[in-house]
Design a protein around this motif. Structure first.
Motif, mmCIF file in Angstrom:
data_model
loop_
_atom_site.group_PDB
_atom_site.id
_atom_site.type_symbol
_atom_site.label_atom_id
_atom_site.label_comp_id
_atom_site.label_asym_id
_atom_site.label_seq_id
_atom_site.Cartn_x
_atom_site.Cartn_y
_atom_site.Cartn_z
ATOM 1 N N ALA A 12 1.381 -5.538 7.837
ATOM 2 C CA ALA A 12 1.074 -4.226 7.259
ATOM 3 C C ALA A 12 0.747 -3.225 8.366
ATOM 4 N N GLY A 52 7.818 -1.499 -3.757
ATOM 5 C CA GLY A 52 7.331 -2.148 -2.545
ATOM 6 C C GLY A 52 7.844 -1.389 -1.348
ATOM 7 N N GLU A 82 2.557 -6.262 -1.134
ATOM 8 C CA GLU A 82 2.865 -4.864 -1.408
ATOM 9 C C GLU A 82 3.970 -4.690 -2.444
#
Length: 117
Positions: A12, A52, A82
């Motif tokens: 991330a 996503g 996500e």
């Protein structure tokens, strides 16, 4: 924090920083048959939509075999935490059909094979 959490946090962070110019938001959808209405003779459908973000990439020449992986196929790497619903074969993601869905051993990312519809 588990290994999976560590990997997802690192990816991330990379998506937000180093890979930010390569990361793309995407929308996926799936249609499933609902109930049959004997009066009208029709079956309703339900559409599930999910979102996503990930990195779209081409397959390497070594991976392309012309049968299972075609030259025009795309590889989408997406962070599992996500994506709001698990992608499935035959879903549609941004104009592509999902051919296969896999994940890494830590279950931190999806690797999704996409084919232009």
């Amino acid at each position: 924090m588990s290994l999976r959490d560590d990997i997802q946090a690192d990816i991330a962070e990379a998506f937000d920083n180093d890979l930010a110019d390569a990361v793309t938001s995407f929308t996926g959808s799936r249609e499933t048959a609902g109930s049959y209405d004997p009066v009208s003779g029709t079956t309703s459908t339900t559409t599930t939509t999910y979102i996503g973000r990930g990195v779209f990439d081409d397959y390497s020449i070594r991976e392309i075999d012309g049968q299972h992986i075609k030259r025009s196929d795309q590889k989408l790497t997406a962070l599992q935490n996500e994506v709001t619903d698990m992608p499935q074969v035959d879903d549609t993601i941004d104009g592509f059909t999902v051919i296969s869905v896999g994940n890494d051993p830590a279950a931190a990312t999806y690797t999704i094979q996409l084919r232009k519809t």
